[in-house]
Motif scaffolding. Structure first.
Motif, mmCIF file in Angstrom:
data_model
loop_
_atom_site.group_PDB
_atom_site.id
_atom_site.type_symbol
_atom_site.label_atom_id
_atom_site.label_comp_id
_atom_site.label_asym_id
_atom_site.label_seq_id
_atom_site.Cartn_x
_atom_site.Cartn_y
_atom_site.Cartn_z
ATOM 1 N N ARG A 72 -12.689 -4.475 -9.968
ATOM 2 C CA ARG A 72 -12.321 -5.596 -9.094
ATOM 3 C C ARG A 72 -13.398 -6.682 -9.217
ATOM 4 N N GLU A 88 -13.635 -9.530 -8.006
ATOM 5 C CA GLU A 88 -13.880 -10.437 -6.888
ATOM 6 C C GLU A 88 -15.192 -10.180 -6.160
ATOM 7 N N ARG A 123 -9.807 -6.671 -13.832
ATOM 8 C CA ARG A 123 -8.798 -7.499 -13.160
ATOM 9 C C ARG A 123 -9.362 -8.892 -12.933
ATOM 10 N N LYS A 126 -9.626 -11.579 1.493
ATOM 11 C CA LYS A 126 -10.857 -11.795 0.730
ATOM 12 C C LYS A 126 -11.025 -13.295 0.477
ATOM 13 N N ARG A 156 -2.925 -16.087 -2.914
ATOM 14 C CA ARG A 156 -3.606 -14.829 -3.282
ATOM 15 C C ARG A 156 -3.537 -14.606 -4.774
ATOM 16 N N GLY A 186 -0.131 -1.416 -8.043
ATOM 17 C CA GLY A 186 -1.064 -1.483 -6.905
ATOM 18 C C GLY A 186 -0.323 -0.993 -5.676
ATOM 19 N N THR A 187 -0.412 0.286 -5.428
ATOM 20 C CA THR A 187 0.404 0.861 -4.346
ATOM 21 C C THR A 187 -0.059 0.396 -2.965
ATOM 22 N N ASN A 188 -1.323 -0.031 -2.847
ATOM 23 C CA ASN A 188 -1.782 -0.494 -1.527
ATOM 24 C C ASN A 188 -0.979 -1.726 -1.106
ATOM 25 N N ASP A 189 -0.883 -2.682 -2.019
ATOM 26 C CA ASP A 189 -0.142 -3.894 -1.683
ATOM 27 C C ASP A 189 1.356 -3.678 -1.767
ATOM 28 N N ARG A 222 -1.706 -4.251 5.676
ATOM 29 C CA ARG A 222 -2.508 -3.075 5.332
ATOM 30 C C ARG A 222 -3.811 -2.992 6.125
ATOM 31 N N GLY A 242 -3.744 2.174 -7.017
ATOM 32 C CA GLY A 242 -3.925 2.135 -5.560
ATOM 33 C C GLY A 242 -4.455 3.475 -5.066
HETATM 34 C C1 PEP Z 1 -3.524 -2.316 -4.681
HETATM 35 O O1 PEP Z 1 -3.041 -3.272 -4.067
HETATM 36 O O2 PEP Z 1 -3.040 -1.171 -4.668
HETATM 37 C C2 PEP Z 1 -4.756 -2.495 -5.465
HETATM 38 C C3 PEP Z 1 -5.230 -1.519 -6.223
HETATM 39 O O3 PEP Z 1 -5.416 -3.674 -5.351
HETATM 40 P P1 PEP Z 1 -6.330 -4.052 -4.086
HETATM 41 O O4 PEP Z 1 -6.483 -2.830 -3.233
HETATM 42 O O5 PEP Z 1 -7.619 -4.534 -4.648
HETATM 43 O O6 PEP Z 1 -5.533 -5.142 -3.447
#
Ligand code: PEP
Ligand code: MG
Length: 587
Positions: free
Chosen positions: A302, A304, A338, A346, A363, A457-460, A470, A508
């Motif tokens: 990452r 960022e 990335r 962020k 974003r 990216g399973t988190n998003d 989230r 994720g």
């Molecule tokens: C996600 O979204 O699953 C991911 C890996 O990216 P981040 O958590 O950095 O948004």
């Protein structure tokens, strides 16, 4: 304080797993930076000299601590200290303070203002990883203040089985405990994402942070249980509790030994299907840990964090050096970097954006495409870093439209043309995009045809599919990524990508959850990328099932109605294989 049987406990958040019993050693508040007043400096040069000397002294102290821990740490976690040394020497903190001193404030007052300003920028961020960087800055603040205003020396003694307890526990506090005596770390504040947590993990010591309270009558020398698995502490535990924990401790020892024994073995199913495990990396300090945990590459770096820990955009050379170092450490293994993924929670302190719905705003790739000149600098740094190595994979975040991917690829081609014209060495990287917005799921076929790989990216993806922020614990659960709708979206992505012969990984948090990894395996995922701390448990699961068993489970999971049913189904399968870890959170 809550209670479990006869035992009262205090709940916190997990900073490092495991369980330990030890003797409380309270850390005194060292110096209170916040209470330092402003004062007119009599002699500006003297104040400037004192400040510079204090910074150098703290850097030396950190260097010495890092040396001291050399033997105790598995590997390169010592770099944690280098991060502090670098941060302390950065313009962000030093130049800002010197400017304040030259404007007339004495050194402690100038330093207080600098620390407060930068720590506050991080406090405001929703991302817990970044909020934890505010802790780092405050910690450095206290250390430098102690040098500016030295108090009496504290000849502390440490018990045999020491549990460090404090309002905040720093990596310096940990380094001060003689080798082999530290068994647990408890901090009233702090977070799961602090350097203290990283260090405790590396040392294999349970740690609990962010406690709801600390007992007022807690004294040095009391017995305490630190249960990092359940994120609890038990002051004054009963004998039955101690006995029960001893059983768990020995089970975990056995498990850890199994993980170590499997370290060199591939993540491969009983019938021989290989599933490469890649590392997610954020801080530079993670790099050594990832390499030494047997990662088969980096699935997500990452970028960022490099941008967020400073007060202006990093120049091309600075970015290049960071990427080059990472590619070098892992060569010839693949390293997925990335491109800048800011916006949402962020926010770059030097590039503020005001939006009513930041998660639905500028974003990820949208931010970069709106600033092509800055984006090209990052792409140039990446292409240069890949020269002579060739293990770079560039990953574009938050793509929601085909045109966004086309524009990003065009800018990458532009960066390449520029560098070639300048006679600079480059190597063409593989390219990929993240599937983390529902629209991208439905466009997988066309997107996959344009790139070399996809990463989900399973988190998003869960956030956007379930319309659940989230960062808001009231509307999310740890099981959200197992929601059947999310699973079906993942299955569709894999199917449509494979139709284009494009491999798909998941980066994720779901990839590091044994149940998540099992269902992804069954859906035919090509690789998993996670925090290296999860490698052992995920590999154990993959090695215990056949691909056919995993596929049958995935089919069943896809047909469930809600995420709790899916969790139960997968937990039962893990239980049946003797792989359930009852102490894991989220169960
Ligand atoms: C996600 O979204 O699953 C991911 C890996 O990216 P981040 O958590 O950095 O948004
Ligand atoms: Mg994301």
């Amino acid at each position: 304080m809550a209670s479990s049987g006869a035992n009262a406990y205090i709940q916190g958040v997990q900073a490092a797993t495991g369980v330990a019993v030890g003797t409380v050693t309270l850390i005194d508040p060292l110096a209170n930076l916040e209470s330092v007043p402003d004062r007119q400096a009599d002699d500006i040069d003297a104040q400037e000299g004192a400040f510079r000397a204090a910074v150098v002294a703290v850097q030396a102290e950190l260097g010495a601590s890092s040396e001291r821990l050399t033997g105790a740490l598995p590997n390169d976690v010592r770099e944690l200290f280098d991060v502090y040394i670098m941060l302390l020497g950065s313009d962000v903190l030093v130049a800002d303070t010197l400017e304040r001193i030259r404007a007339g404030n004495w050194a402690p007052g100038a330093w207080r203002k600098t620390v407060a300003r930068h720590a506050r920028d991080f406090d405001r961020m929703e991302d817990p990883y970044l909020r934890a960087r505010g802790e780092d800055i405050r910690e450095l603040g206290t250390r430098v203040l102690m040098q500016l205003q030295p108090g009496p020396e504290d000849p502390r003694s440490y018990p045999e089985r020491c549990v460090l307890v404090g309002d905040a526990v720093s990596i310096q506090d940990i380094a001060s405990v003689p080798a082999g005596r530290l068994v647990g770390v408890v901090s009233h504040q702090g977070s799961a994402f602090s350097h203290t947590a990283v260090l405790a993990n590396a040392l294999g010591i349970p740690a609990v942070a962010s406690l709801s309270s600390l007992p007022l009558d807690l004294v040095d020398g009391a017995t305490m249980v630190v249960d990092g698995d359940a994120a609890r502490i038990y002051p004054n535990p009963s004998q039955p509790l101690l006995d029960a924990l001893e059983v768990r401790r020995s089970q975990q020892e056995t498990l850890r030994a199994q993980f170590v024994a499997q370290r060199e073995l591939p993540a491969q199913t009983v019938d021989g299907v290989r599933l490469p495990l890649h590392a997610n990396i954020g801080l530079d300090a993670d790099i050594g840990l990832a390499r030494d945990s047997g990662a088969e590459g980096v699935g997500l770096f990452r970028t960022e964090y490099q941008f967020l820990l400073r007060d202006d955009f990093p120049v091309e050379d600075e970015q290049h050096q960071s990427y080059r170092r990472l590619l070098n450490v892992f060569t010839p293994l693949p390293v997925t970097i990335r491109t800048l993924d800011v916006g949402g929670d962020k926010i770059l302190p030097y590039c503020p954006q005001k939006e009513d719905n930041p998660f639905l705003g500028m974003r990820g790739i949208r931010f970069s495409l709106a600033r092509p000149e800055l984006f090209v600098i990052q792409l140039r740094a990446l292409l240069r870093a890949n020269a002579g190595l060739g293990n770079l994979q560039v990953l574009f975040p938050m793509v929601a439209r085909v045109s966004e991917l086309d524009e990003a690829l065009e800018l990458l081609a532009r960066a390449h043309r520029e560098l070639t014209e300048e006679g600079q060495a480059t190597a063409t990287p593989k390219t990929g995009l993240m599937i983390e917005v529902p629209s991208a799921v439905f466009l997988t076929g066309v997107l996959a045809a344009r790139v070399d790989f996809l990463s989900i990216g399973t988190n998003d993806l869960a956030q956007y599919m379930l319309a659940a922020d989230r960062t808001n614990a009231r509307v999310t659960t740890p099981n959200d990524t197992l929601h059947p709708a999310v699973l079906n979206a993942i299955a569709m992505t894999i199917r449509d990508a494979h139709a284009q012969s494009t491999p798909v990984s998941v980066c994720g948090e779901m990839a590091g959850d044994p149940a998540g990894a099992l269902v992804l395996l069954g859906m035919g995922i090509d690789a998993l990328s996670m925090n290296p701390a999860s490698f052992g448990r995920v590999k154990r699961v993959i090695r215990a099932f056949t691909s056919e068993q995993a596929r049958a489970l995935a089919d069943e999971a896809l047909a469930q109605e809600d995420e709790r049913q899916v969790r139960r189904l997968l937990d039962d399968a893990l239980e049946g294989a003797g792989l359930r870890e009852p102490w894991s959170p989220g169960h």
